[in-house]
Design a protein around this motif. Sequence first.
Motif, PDB file in Angstrom:
ATOM      1  N   SER A  96      69.316  52.564  54.540  1.00 22.21           N
ATOM      2  CA  SER A  96      70.336  51.966  55.402  1.00 22.21           C
ATOM      3  C   SER A  96      70.812  52.980  56.429  1.00 22.21           C
ATOM      4  O   SER A  96      70.480  54.170  56.365  1.00 22.21           O
ATOM      5  CB  SER A  96      71.519  51.458  54.574  1.00 22.21           C
ATOM      6  N   THR A  97      71.595  52.490  57.379  1.00 23.73           N
ATOM      7  CA  THR A  97      72.140  53.326  58.443  1.00 23.73           C
ATOM      8  C   THR A  97      73.642  53.106  58.547  1.00 23.73           C
ATOM      9  O   THR A  97      74.104  51.968  58.555  1.00 23.73           O
ATOM     10  CB  THR A  97      71.495  52.992  59.802  1.00 23.73           C
ATOM     11  N   VAL A  98      74.388  54.198  58.615  1.00 28.07           N
ATOM     12  CA  VAL A  98      75.843  54.158  58.799  1.00 28.07           C
ATOM     13  C   VAL A  98      76.158  54.719  60.177  1.00 28.07           C
ATOM     14  O   VAL A  98      75.824  55.871  60.475  1.00 28.07           O
ATOM     15  CB  VAL A  98      76.578  54.972  57.714  1.00 28.07           C
ATOM     16  N   ARG A  99      76.767  53.910  61.034  1.00 26.79           N
ATOM     17  CA  ARG A  99      77.129  54.363  62.379  1.00 26.79           C
ATOM     18  C   ARG A  99      78.407  55.187  62.329  1.00 26.79           C
ATOM     19  O   ARG A  99      79.309  54.918  61.529  1.00 26.79           O
ATOM     20  CB  ARG A  99      77.336  53.158  63.300  1.00 26.79           C
ATOM     21  N   THR A 100      78.507  56.174  63.229  1.00 28.55           N
ATOM     22  CA  THR A 100      79.689  57.039  63.256  1.00 28.55           C
ATOM     23  C   THR A 100      80.457  56.945  64.563  1.00 28.55           C
ATOM     24  O   THR A 100      81.277  57.810  64.877  1.00 28.55           O
ATOM     25  CB  THR A 100      79.293  58.506  63.004  1.00 28.55           C
ATOM     26  N   SER A 101      80.197  55.894  65.348  1.00 31.27           N
ATOM     27  CA  SER A 101      80.956  55.616  66.583  1.00 31.27           C
ATOM     28  C   SER A 101      80.993  56.799  67.540  1.00 31.27           C
ATOM     29  O   SER A 101      82.041  57.141  68.099  1.00 31.27           O
ATOM     30  CB  SER A 101      82.384  55.180  66.232  1.00 31.27           C
ATOM     31  N   GLY A 102      79.856  57.447  67.708  1.00 31.69           N
ATOM     32  CA  GLY A 102      79.768  58.541  68.661  1.00 31.69           C
ATOM     33  C   GLY A 102      80.222  59.883  68.147  1.00 31.69           C
ATOM     34  O   GLY A 102      80.076  60.889  68.834  1.00 31.69           O
ATOM     35  N   ALA A 103      80.785  59.928  66.946  1.00 31.31           N
ATOM     36  CA  ALA A 103      81.222  61.203  66.378  1.00 31.31           C
ATOM     37  C   ALA A 103      80.016  61.987  65.868  1.00 31.31           C
ATOM     38  O   ALA A 103      78.912  61.448  65.718  1.00 31.31           O
ATOM     39  CB  ALA A 103      82.212  60.958  65.249  1.00 31.31           C
ATOM     40  N   HIS A 104      80.214  63.265  65.589  1.00 36.01           N
ATOM     41  CA  HIS A 104      79.141  64.095  65.062  1.00 36.01           C
ATOM     42  C   HIS A 104      78.846  63.625  63.638  1.00 36.01           C
ATOM     43  O   HIS A 104      79.709  63.718  62.761  1.00 36.01           O
ATOM     44  CB  HIS A 104      79.555  65.568  65.060  1.00 36.01           C
ATOM     45  N   PRO A 105      77.642  63.104  63.366  1.00 36.14           N
ATOM     46  CA  PRO A 105      77.370  62.488  62.067  1.00 36.14           C
ATOM     47  C   PRO A 105      77.497  63.445  60.888  1.00 36.14           C
ATOM     48  O   PRO A 105      77.960  63.055  59.820  1.00 36.14           O
ATOM     49  CB  PRO A 105      75.944  61.951  62.211  1.00 36.14           C
ATOM     50  N   GLU A 106      77.084  64.704  61.061  1.00 34.97           N
ATOM     51  CA  GLU A 106      77.191  65.640  59.945  1.00 34.97           C
ATOM     52  C   GLU A 106      78.649  65.935  59.635  1.00 34.97           C
ATOM     53  O   GLU A 106      79.040  66.030  58.462  1.00 34.97           O
ATOM     54  CB  GLU A 106      76.444  66.941  60.251  1.00 34.97           C
ATOM     55  N   ALA A 107      79.483  66.066  60.674  1.00 35.28           N
ATOM     56  CA  ALA A 107      80.911  66.307  60.443  1.00 35.28           C
ATOM     57  C   ALA A 107      81.549  65.121  59.725  1.00 35.28           C
ATOM     58  O   ALA A 107      82.371  65.288  58.826  1.00 35.28           O
ATOM     59  CB  ALA A 107      81.616  66.554  61.780  1.00 35.28           C
ATOM     60  N   VAL A 108      81.136  63.890  60.118  1.00 31.94           N
ATOM     61  CA  VAL A 108      81.669  62.697  59.457  1.00 31.94           C
ATOM     62  C   VAL A 108      81.245  62.667  57.998  1.00 31.94           C
ATOM     63  O   VAL A 108      82.046  62.378  57.103  1.00 31.94           O
ATOM     64  CB  VAL A 108      81.182  61.427  60.185  1.00 31.94           C
ATOM     65  N   LEU A 109      79.967  62.984  57.733  1.00 31.59           N
ATOM     66  CA  LEU A 109      79.469  62.972  56.365  1.00 31.59           C
ATOM     67  C   LEU A 109      80.190  63.993  55.501  1.00 31.59           C
ATOM     68  O   LEU A 109      80.620  63.693  54.384  1.00 31.59           O
ATOM     69  CB  LEU A 109      77.956  63.236  56.361  1.00 31.59           C
ATOM     70  N   LEU A 110      80.338  65.207  56.016  1.00 25.63           N
ATOM     71  CA  LEU A 110      81.026  66.236  55.245  1.00 25.63           C
ATOM     72  C   LEU A 110      82.485  65.872  55.015  1.00 25.63           C
ATOM     73  O   LEU A 110      83.054  66.169  53.960  1.00 25.63           O
ATOM     74  CB  LEU A 110      80.912  67.585  55.967  1.00 25.63           C
ATOM     75  N   GLN A 111      83.107  65.205  55.997  1.00 27.58           N
ATOM     76  CA  GLN A 111      84.485  64.749  55.825  1.00 27.58           C
ATOM     77  C   GLN A 111      84.558  63.692  54.726  1.00 27.58           C
ATOM     78  O   GLN A 111      85.469  63.700  53.889  1.00 27.58           O
ATOM     79  CB  GLN A 111      85.019  64.176  57.129  1.00 27.58           C
ATOM     80  N   MET A 112      83.582  62.771  54.713  1.00 29.39           N
ATOM     81  CA  MET A 112      83.539  61.737  53.679  1.00 29.39           C
ATOM     82  C   MET A 112      83.378  62.360  52.301  1.00 29.39           C
ATOM     83  O   MET A 112      84.039  61.953  51.341  1.00 29.39           O
ATOM     84  CB  MET A 112      82.387  60.770  53.963  1.00 29.39           C
ATOM     85  N   LEU A 113      82.513  63.361  52.202  1.00 33.63           N
ATOM     86  CA  LEU A 113      82.307  64.023  50.918  1.00 33.63           C
ATOM     87  C   LEU A 113      83.557  64.770  50.494  1.00 33.63           C
ATOM     88  O   LEU A 113      83.915  64.802  49.308  1.00 33.63           O
ATOM     89  CB  LEU A 113      81.121  64.988  51.013  1.00 33.63           C
ATOM     90  N   GLY A 114      84.244  65.365  51.474  1.00 31.89           N
ATOM     91  CA  GLY A 114      85.483  66.068  51.152  1.00 31.89           C
ATOM     92  C   GLY A 114      86.574  65.119  50.693  1.00 31.89           C
ATOM     93  O   GLY A 114      87.312  65.399  49.738  1.00 31.89           O
ATOM     94  N   ASP A 115      86.683  63.948  51.359  1.00 33.55           N
ATOM     95  CA  ASP A 115      87.695  62.975  50.979  1.00 33.55           C
ATOM     96  C   ASP A 115      87.445  62.404  49.600  1.00 33.55           C
ATOM     97  O   ASP A 115      88.379  61.997  48.898  1.00 33.55           O
ATOM     98  CB  ASP A 115      87.740  61.822  51.997  1.00 33.55           C
ATOM     99  N   SER A 116      86.166  62.371  49.185  1.00 30.22           N
ATOM    100  CA  SER A 116      85.860  61.826  47.862  1.00 30.22           C
ATOM    101  C   SER A 116      86.122  62.834  46.759  1.00 30.22           C
ATOM    102  O   SER A 116      85.982  62.525  45.578  1.00 30.22           O
ATOM    103  CB  SER A 116      84.391  61.385  47.801  1.00 30.22           C
ATOM    104  N   GLY A 117      86.484  64.060  47.157  1.00 30.88           N
ATOM    105  CA  GLY A 117      86.803  65.075  46.165  1.00 30.88           C
ATOM    106  C   GLY A 117      85.601  65.777  45.590  1.00 30.88           C
ATOM    107  O   GLY A 117      85.702  66.494  44.602  1.00 30.88           O
ATOM    108  N   THR A 118      84.427  65.584  46.234  1.00 32.69           N
ATOM    109  CA  THR A 118      83.224  66.198  45.710  1.00 32.69           C
ATOM    110  C   THR A 118      82.872  67.469  46.454  1.00 32.69           C
ATOM    111  O   THR A 118      82.543  68.487  45.852  1.00 32.69           O
ATOM    112  CB  THR A 118      82.043  65.212  45.787  1.00 32.69           C
TER     113      THR A 118
END
Length: 234
Positions: A96-118
Amino acid sequence: MNGLLDTVDAEPKPEFWYGLPYGYLQLDLRPSPEGIQEVARQLDALPEDVRDRADQVFRLYAIVLTMLRSQAVMGCALGMHPDERGEPTLSVLTVSTVRTSGAHPEAVLLQMLGDSGTGTGSDNGIVPVELPTGTGYVLETERTTLAPTAPPEGQEDPAQGTVWQGTVAIPVLRTSSIITVQLVTPAVELADDYRGVLLGVARTVTFDDPAAPDPAEVPFSDAGSGADERSPFG
């Protein structure tokens, strides 16, 4: 289980391609009601000794379709492989593909991982891995979910079981998106084998159309434009 034979186009509009492992069948994510009814009719006509196993596969297909309707899934395949005793084991591979609305995808991914507490690192289950398309991030977990079997006798609610779920998330700067390759199986004891399949598929992800002609075979082609970025499918 690790042989990668077929080439699969991500749907509906290919922005990338990936290899489909041996033993996996690409599923129709938009089946017609008539098509589903025909499959059910064919199952009823099967010999009794194989009908139960086929019915379990059909149940798994229905469960997967229900879960994927609300997700941006580009492709889904159902796998069946023998275990150490020769018994068939089931698994589901999704891309699958997750869009990041023009944001830096790696920064968004790392932020998501950080928010999940992992966070990232081998101590918490998130492991970076180098792939031909760049750095990916591997996450493994075991969870309880619906099982592709009939409910226990006297119980109306669907059966549940424990599954192993592996995910490789690949940030893609060129499209401001995150490609996810995910593999789920109830054969928790075979997690090491399925991890190898998951990483094998992730390593085949490419942005080069494997059906495109070889630049070396195109008259007057520029040998210096993309010659070193050919698809791994040849």
